[in-house]
Design a protein around this motif. Sequence first.
Motif, PDB file in Angstrom:
ATOM      1  N   SER A 309      29.239  39.426  31.550  1.00  0.00           N
ATOM      2  CA  SER A 309      30.675  39.408  31.834  1.00  0.00           C
ATOM      3  C   SER A 309      31.048  40.647  32.621  1.00  0.00           C
ATOM      4  N   LEU A 310      32.175  40.562  33.319  1.00  0.00           N
ATOM      5  CA  LEU A 310      32.610  41.617  34.210  1.00  0.00           C
ATOM      6  C   LEU A 310      34.124  41.643  34.258  1.00  0.00           C
ATOM      7  N   TYR A 311      34.692  42.854  34.319  1.00  0.00           N
ATOM      8  CA  TYR A 311      36.104  43.025  34.653  1.00  0.00           C
ATOM      9  C   TYR A 311      36.199  44.229  35.575  1.00  0.00           C
ATOM     10  N   ALA A 312      36.757  44.028  36.760  1.00  0.00           N
ATOM     11  CA  ALA A 312      36.878  45.102  37.741  1.00  0.00           C
ATOM     12  C   ALA A 312      38.293  45.102  38.293  1.00  0.00           C
ATOM     13  N   GLY A 327      32.018  42.078  49.565  1.00  0.00           N
ATOM     14  CA  GLY A 327      33.306  41.693  49.026  1.00  0.00           C
ATOM     15  C   GLY A 327      34.204  42.904  48.870  1.00  0.00           C
ATOM     16  N   TYR A 328      35.424  42.643  48.435  1.00  0.00           N
ATOM     17  CA  TYR A 328      36.307  43.760  48.097  1.00  0.00           C
ATOM     18  C   TYR A 328      35.623  44.601  47.016  1.00  0.00           C
ATOM     19  N   PRO A 329      35.520  45.918  47.209  1.00  0.00           N
ATOM     20  CA  PRO A 329      34.786  46.759  46.237  1.00  0.00           C
ATOM     21  C   PRO A 329      35.663  47.156  45.044  1.00  0.00           C
ATOM     22  N   PHE A 330      35.970  46.176  44.185  1.00  0.00           N
ATOM     23  CA  PHE A 330      36.713  46.490  42.971  1.00  0.00           C
ATOM     24  C   PHE A 330      35.922  47.493  42.137  1.00  0.00           C
ATOM     25  N   GLN A 331      36.642  48.438  41.545  1.00  0.00           N
ATOM     26  CA  GLN A 331      35.976  49.418  40.689  1.00  0.00           C
ATOM     27  C   GLN A 331      35.721  48.797  39.314  1.00  0.00           C
ATOM     28  N   SER A 332      34.508  48.917  38.842  1.00  0.00           N
ATOM     29  CA  SER A 332      34.129  48.273  37.586  1.00  0.00           C
ATOM     30  C   SER A 332      34.768  48.980  36.400  1.00  0.00           C
ATOM     31  N   VAL A 333      35.336  48.178  35.499  1.00  0.00           N
ATOM     32  CA  VAL A 333      35.871  48.688  34.236  1.00  0.00           C
ATOM     33  C   VAL A 333      34.900  48.356  33.113  1.00  0.00           C
ATOM     34  N   ILE A 334      34.474  47.099  33.030  1.00  0.00           N
ATOM     35  CA  ILE A 334      33.353  46.748  32.160  1.00  0.00           C
ATOM     36  C   ILE A 334      32.348  45.949  32.982  1.00  0.00           C
ATOM     37  N   ASN A 335      31.091  46.115  32.676  1.00  0.00           N
ATOM     38  CA  ASN A 335      30.034  45.467  33.453  1.00  0.00           C
ATOM     39  C   ASN A 335      28.906  45.101  32.498  1.00  0.00           C
ATOM     40  N   ASN A 336      29.175  44.171  31.576  1.00  0.00           N
ATOM     41  CA  ASN A 336      28.185  43.782  30.578  1.00  0.00           C
ATOM     42  C   ASN A 336      27.012  43.077  31.253  1.00  0.00           C
ATOM     43  N   GLY A 337      25.851  43.691  31.168  1.00  0.00           N
ATOM     44  CA  GLY A 337      24.663  43.149  31.815  1.00  0.00           C
ATOM     45  C   GLY A 337      24.322  43.856  33.111  1.00  0.00           C
ATOM     46  N   ASN A 338      25.276  44.667  33.638  1.00  0.00           N
ATOM     47  CA  ASN A 338      25.044  45.443  34.870  1.00  0.00           C
ATOM     48  C   ASN A 338      24.625  44.560  36.038  1.00  0.00           C
ATOM     49  N   HIS A 339      25.387  43.466  36.239  1.00  0.00           N
ATOM     50  CA  HIS A 339      25.067  42.548  37.332  1.00  0.00           C
ATOM     51  C   HIS A 339      26.057  42.656  38.490  1.00  0.00           C
ATOM     52  N   TYR A 340      26.968  43.640  38.422  1.00  0.00           N
ATOM     53  CA  TYR A 340      27.970  43.818  39.480  1.00  0.00           C
ATOM     54  C   TYR A 340      27.704  45.110  40.237  1.00  0.00           C
ATOM     55  N   ASP A 341      27.653  45.009  41.562  1.00  0.00           N
ATOM     56  CA  ASP A 341      27.485  46.159  42.444  1.00  0.00           C
ATOM     57  C   ASP A 341      28.864  46.494  43.017  1.00  0.00           C
ATOM     58  N   SER A 342      29.511  47.534  42.470  1.00  0.00           N
ATOM     59  CA  SER A 342      30.875  47.860  42.893  1.00  0.00           C
ATOM     60  C   SER A 342      30.912  48.452  44.302  1.00  0.00           C
ATOM     61  N   TYR A 343      29.785  48.956  44.804  1.00  0.00           N
ATOM     62  CA  TYR A 343      29.760  49.486  46.172  1.00  0.00           C
ATOM     63  C   TYR A 343      29.848  48.342  47.190  1.00  0.00           C
ATOM     64  N   LYS A 344      29.085  47.286  46.958  1.00  0.00           N
ATOM     65  CA  LYS A 344      29.105  46.137  47.869  1.00  0.00           C
ATOM     66  C   LYS A 344      30.097  45.065  47.433  1.00  0.00           C
ATOM     67  N   LEU A 423      45.681  48.334  41.671  1.00  0.00           N
ATOM     68  CA  LEU A 423      46.049  48.140  40.263  1.00  0.00           C
ATOM     69  C   LEU A 423      46.216  46.673  39.872  1.00  0.00           C
ATOM     70  N   HIS A 424      47.082  45.928  40.569  1.00  0.00           N
ATOM     71  CA  HIS A 424      47.316  44.540  40.161  1.00  0.00           C
ATOM     72  C   HIS A 424      46.244  43.587  40.678  1.00  0.00           C
ATOM     73  N   SER A 425      45.440  44.016  41.644  1.00  0.00           N
ATOM     74  CA  SER A 425      44.364  43.174  42.179  1.00  0.00           C
ATOM     75  C   SER A 425      43.109  43.381  41.327  1.00  0.00           C
ATOM     76  N   THR A 426      42.576  42.280  40.781  1.00  0.00           N
ATOM     77  CA  THR A 426      41.458  42.369  39.836  1.00  0.00           C
ATOM     78  C   THR A 426      40.436  41.262  40.092  1.00  0.00           C
ATOM     79  N   PHE A 427      39.262  41.424  39.464  1.00  0.00           N
ATOM     80  CA  PHE A 427      38.167  40.457  39.575  1.00  0.00           C
ATOM     81  C   PHE A 427      37.448  40.403  38.229  1.00  0.00           C
TER      82      PHE A 427
END
Length: 563
Positions: A309-312, A327-344, A423-427
């Motif tokens: 799971s992921l919330y950015a 994609g839009y580089p949303f900053q990761s808040v939680i990254n369960n499993g570490n499958h999200y690359d916030s740089y790309k 702030l209001h834009s999330t993924f």
Amino acid sequence: MMRFTMTQKVLNLMVDVADSKKEDALISEKLQRLSTEIQALKADNQKQREEISNLNQKIGELQTSQMEGKTRLLSHLEDYQTFSLTVNETSQSIQENQSAGYLKLMDVRNKSGMLINNLKDDVNGLEKEFTDFKKDLLQLQAKQSDGDNAVNETLADIWQNLIAYDNQLRDKIIRLPPEIPGNYAFYSELSTAMSNGYVVFNNCKTNEGSAYDEMTGIFTCKYSGTYAFSWTIATSGHRYTEAELLVNDEVIGSSGTDSRPSRDTADSSTGFVACNLGVGDKVRIRVDGTADGNYSTFSGWRLPDGNSSLYARAMSQLNQPSTAFRGYPFQSVINNGNHYDSYKGIYTCPEDGLYAFTFTVEASNGRALHVYLYRSGRSLSPFSVYPFAASGDYVDTSSTLQIYSLSKGDKISVYGDGVTKLLHSTFSVWRIGNTSSDTPAFMGYTSYSTSSKPLIYNREVLDNSNSFNNTHFLAPKDGVYLFFWNMMAYKRRLESFLQVNDQTVGRTIGDGRTAFFDNSSNLVIVRLHKNDNVKVMHDGEADDNQTMISGYFLFPLFSGEFL
């Protein structure tokens, strides 16, 4: 004269011999003292070697104790894995015979809770013991090099500290609220408008697990894990309302709803958050502005254990990605499993299965942008999210919840053709489960403007249980289900109603008369029985492509549970 000189030389020589004997005696005495000191040093050195040997022996004993602790932990893990198989087998038995299986499930859950608590005890104790052991070991090694004679006292202190830490941990664990395993989900509406403060969504329609309190508006976690939350805030009267989701009074997510444009009568926005909760954590919504009744809602549900799971969140303004492979580089808040690359800005699916994707995009100052889900550089979603802000200091928010059957290694990103606000834009992303009819899921959208009632979704993207038929979803089995729908209004005010067996359970409101286009959405969690009919009604004309619906099965109903 010569005789006198010779005599003088003999006397001088005798004096020199006497002085030489004295010096020899002094040297001999010094050598004797030096020999004595060397013997003393040798004795001290032997003593230090013995102390170092004892120290190494005790360090070895501590390391052996640590290894034994790890062995006990592995044993508990094996017990837990064995017990997990028992739980799975028991769950299958329950589905075949619910009434008899329910009592057995409760017994298994109680035992599982005890086993988990025991496992946590050992894990926490060993982690603390290992941390303190490393610190004390460094101190011992320093003392070893200096030949410190306080080694034995230090080892005794370590042992006493470990006993004290163990007692403290046991006291804290006793005071912790117990885990209550189960299925948790809720959905509640706001009956009447309220302003500025904590929102009490007082009309609770679904409360599986009884963790939401409609008297206070607070969800209290009873079973630790990852939870998803959604809220919709509607506002009218040319006002702007800021909403925040708080976990233990810390802001985790936010949304903005703007009905200030001159010809608009109402607006709504939907926000999503996925976060990890522990037992006793409290979740609620707070607004700065006014939340209208009936259209404003709050919902939450526990995600399956063991799934990614992921919330950015956009912590700064996000520009259009430089390439379709980013994609839009949303900053990761939680990254369960570490499958999200916030740089790309890329999420990589860790395994095959059904995945849910939510993203919220906010535009401002007359901007409009199309935002899609992309897979490896190409559009995955056939329809976009389309925020369209009126000219001036106004904002517009658009949200979606999309469901796809994906393969391991698929790379998913959020790609758009413009600038998103912070702030209001999330993924958010979470894996629902396996792609099979055991977890019914569907998604459809309209490819043309329509005023049909019920609303016709003429394009089907997903339907793994053959339960979706353009105008309605027919529940294939009893259970708790989640539904999300979005309506696009073009130059009009548009209201919609999600209905179950012709009874309204959720609403949306939007007005596109100032900016031409306006999205409105909502999310509902509801209990369904087999063949219950779910559809969307509305009071005008829905515009094409952004008008969509999705839904999936959360978990089954158990006879007598949480009634």
